[in-house]
Design a protein around this motif. Structure first.
Motif, PDB file in Angstrom:
ATOM      1  N   SER A   1     -16.697  25.838  -7.757  1.00 44.46           N
ATOM      2  CA  SER A   1     -18.101  25.851  -7.846  1.00 44.46           C
ATOM      3  C   SER A   1     -18.200  25.320  -6.628  1.00 44.46           C
ATOM      4  O   SER A   1     -18.440  24.486  -5.859  1.00 44.46           O
ATOM      5  CB  SER A   1     -19.075  25.519  -9.208  1.00 44.46           C
ATOM      6  N   GLY A   2     -19.234  26.202  -5.578  1.00 41.05           N
ATOM      7  CA  GLY A   2     -20.561  26.049  -4.507  1.00 41.05           C
ATOM      8  C   GLY A   2     -19.984  26.843  -3.214  1.00 41.05           C
ATOM      9  O   GLY A   2     -20.158  26.190  -2.457  1.00 41.05           O
TER      10      GLY A   2
ATOM     11  N   VAL B   1     -26.226  19.474   2.904  1.00 39.21           N
ATOM     12  CA  VAL B   1     -24.595  19.090   2.898  1.00 39.21           C
ATOM     13  C   VAL B   1     -23.944  19.205   3.202  1.00 39.21           C
ATOM     14  O   VAL B   1     -22.785  18.634   4.718  1.00 39.21           O
ATOM     15  CB  VAL B   1     -23.990  19.476   1.181  1.00 39.21           C
TER      16      VAL B   1
ATOM     17  N   THR C   1     -18.699  14.500  -0.804  1.00 42.48           N
ATOM     18  CA  THR C   1     -19.229  15.403  -1.694  1.00 42.48           C
ATOM     19  C   THR C   1     -20.221  16.037  -1.240  1.00 42.48           C
ATOM     20  O   THR C   1     -20.730  15.981  -0.379  1.00 42.48           O
ATOM     21  CB  THR C   1     -19.035  14.140  -2.595  1.00 42.48           C
ATOM     22  N   ALA C   2     -20.141  17.172  -2.118  1.00 41.60           N
ATOM     23  CA  ALA C   2     -21.660  18.680  -1.912  1.00 41.60           C
ATOM     24  C   ALA C   2     -22.174  18.459  -2.736  1.00 41.60           C
ATOM     25  O   ALA C   2     -22.758  18.342  -4.143  1.00 41.60           O
ATOM     26  CB  ALA C   2     -20.613  20.405  -2.463  1.00 41.60           C
ATOM     27  N   LYS C   3     -22.636  17.231  -2.861  1.00 40.20           N
ATOM     28  CA  LYS C   3     -24.241  16.398  -3.609  1.00 40.20           C
ATOM     29  C   LYS C   3     -25.646  16.523  -2.659  1.00 40.20           C
ATOM     30  O   LYS C   3     -25.893  16.390  -1.562  1.00 40.20           O
ATOM     31  CB  LYS C   3     -23.454  15.164  -3.972  1.00 40.20           C
TER      32      LYS C   3
ATOM     33  N   CYS D   1     -13.470  24.045   1.882  1.00 41.34           N
ATOM     34  CA  CYS D   1     -15.529  24.064   1.202  1.00 41.34           C
ATOM     35  C   CYS D   1     -15.415  24.999   0.422  1.00 41.34           C
ATOM     36  O   CYS D   1     -15.863  26.445   0.932  1.00 41.34           O
ATOM     37  CB  CYS D   1     -16.032  23.368   2.411  1.00 41.34           C
ATOM     38  N   PRO D   2     -15.291  25.475  -0.403  1.00 43.11           N
ATOM     39  CA  PRO D   2     -15.503  24.153  -0.901  1.00 43.11           C
ATOM     40  C   PRO D   2     -14.025  24.015  -1.756  1.00 43.11           C
ATOM     41  O   PRO D   2     -13.376  24.685  -1.628  1.00 43.11           O
ATOM     42  CB  PRO D   2     -16.520  24.737  -3.063  1.00 43.11           C
TER      43      PRO D   2
ATOM     44  N   ARG E   1     -17.078  19.550  -5.385  1.00 44.79           N
ATOM     45  CA  ARG E   1     -17.914  20.108  -6.243  1.00 44.79           C
ATOM     46  C   ARG E   1     -17.934  19.519  -7.418  1.00 44.79           C
ATOM     47  O   ARG E   1     -19.291  19.178  -8.499  1.00 44.79           O
ATOM     48  CB  ARG E   1     -18.631  21.276  -6.064  1.00 44.79           C
ATOM     49  N   GLU E   2     -16.454  19.025  -7.849  1.00 44.50           N
ATOM     50  CA  GLU E   2     -16.700  18.929  -9.406  1.00 44.50           C
ATOM     51  C   GLU E   2     -17.564  17.602  -9.809  1.00 44.50           C
ATOM     52  O   GLU E   2     -18.010  16.591  -9.708  1.00 44.50           O
ATOM     53  CB  GLU E   2     -15.518  18.548  -9.814  1.00 44.50           C
ATOM     54  N   THR E   3     -18.380  17.836 -10.658  1.00 47.87           N
ATOM     55  CA  THR E   3     -18.493  16.657 -11.738  1.00 47.87           C
ATOM     56  C   THR E   3     -19.182  16.722 -13.257  1.00 47.87           C
ATOM     57  O   THR E   3     -18.846  17.793 -14.019  1.00 47.87           O
ATOM     58  CB  THR E   3     -19.859  16.312 -10.992  1.00 47.87           C
TER      59      THR E   3
ATOM     60  N   TYR F   1     -21.861  26.790  -0.399  1.00 47.95           N
ATOM     61  CA  TYR F   1     -21.500  25.694   0.884  1.00 47.95           C
ATOM     62  C   TYR F   1     -20.966  25.760   1.691  1.00 47.95           C
ATOM     63  O   TYR F   1     -20.798  26.278   2.868  1.00 47.95           O
ATOM     64  CB  TYR F   1     -20.748  24.288   0.226  1.00 47.95           C
TER      65      TYR F   1
END
Length: 192
Positions: free
Chosen positions: A14-15, A182, A163-165, A101-102, A139-141, A18
């Protein structure tokens, strides 16, 4: 092919916004981008941003919409994810780096363990073995122990992992401002 060329891959994490915005920013720098997408990336692009990208009949406008006009002719060279004959699969193909990316956790695992199951994995492996900059943008969390180990292994091998935060300390208000923050962090890693 020139040493200033960049390789960019989008994978199934996901992302998608970005990845799209990063590609736009890189195009604005005037560099040639060697682009590849995983099948899962195409699915995520459709789900998250309503873009229908055909991997077998790739059109930049399908990916970027109106922003495709930012690219001059031949500025984006697309490679099918199963094309192991593509230049980016070889260490003799000079680039100034690669960005994923991602970056999905499956892609991160393949890169960390040297598994070249597709062109994205192979190009990343080439960048590591040639000591060229490789940037993975997960982008995982949350992350579990195996994913953390894979990211650590990639980092120890030479990858950079921004990281994409999104930022809150920068007082960004809109979603676009959070995306821009980001992308700025990723671009700093790339020297753009």
């Amino acid at each position: 092919m020139a040493a200033g060329d960049l390789v960019m891959a989008l994978t199934g994490a996901s992302g998608a916004p970005y990845g799209l915005r990063l590609l736009e920013v890189l195009l604005e720098t005037g560099r040639t981008i060697h682009l590849t997408l995983s099948p899962a990336a195409a699915q995520v692009l459709e789900q998250e941003v309503d873009r229908r990208v055909r991997l077998d009949h790739f059109e930049l406008s399908d990916l970027l919409g109106d922003a495709a006009r930012l690219a001059s002719p031949h500025q984006v060279e697309y490679y099918h994810h199963l094309d192991f004959h593509a230049g980016i699969a070889s260490g003799s193909f000079l680039t100034s780096g690669m960005v994923v990316c991602p970056c999905s956790m499956g892609t991160a695992a393949a890169i960390a363990n040297g598994l070249s199951q597709n062109l994205i994995h192979r190009a990343a492996d080439v960048h590591l073995k040639e000591h060229r900059r490789l940037i993975l943008v997960p982008r995982e969390t949350p992350l579990h122990a195996i994913q953390l180990r894979n990211l650590r292994t990639s980092s120890e091998a030479g990858s950079r992992i921004p990281t994409a935060k999104p930022a809150f300390s920068a007082r960004t208000e809109s979603l676009n401002e959070k995306i821009e923050f980001v992308i700025g962090r990723i671009s700093n890693q790339r020297g753009v």
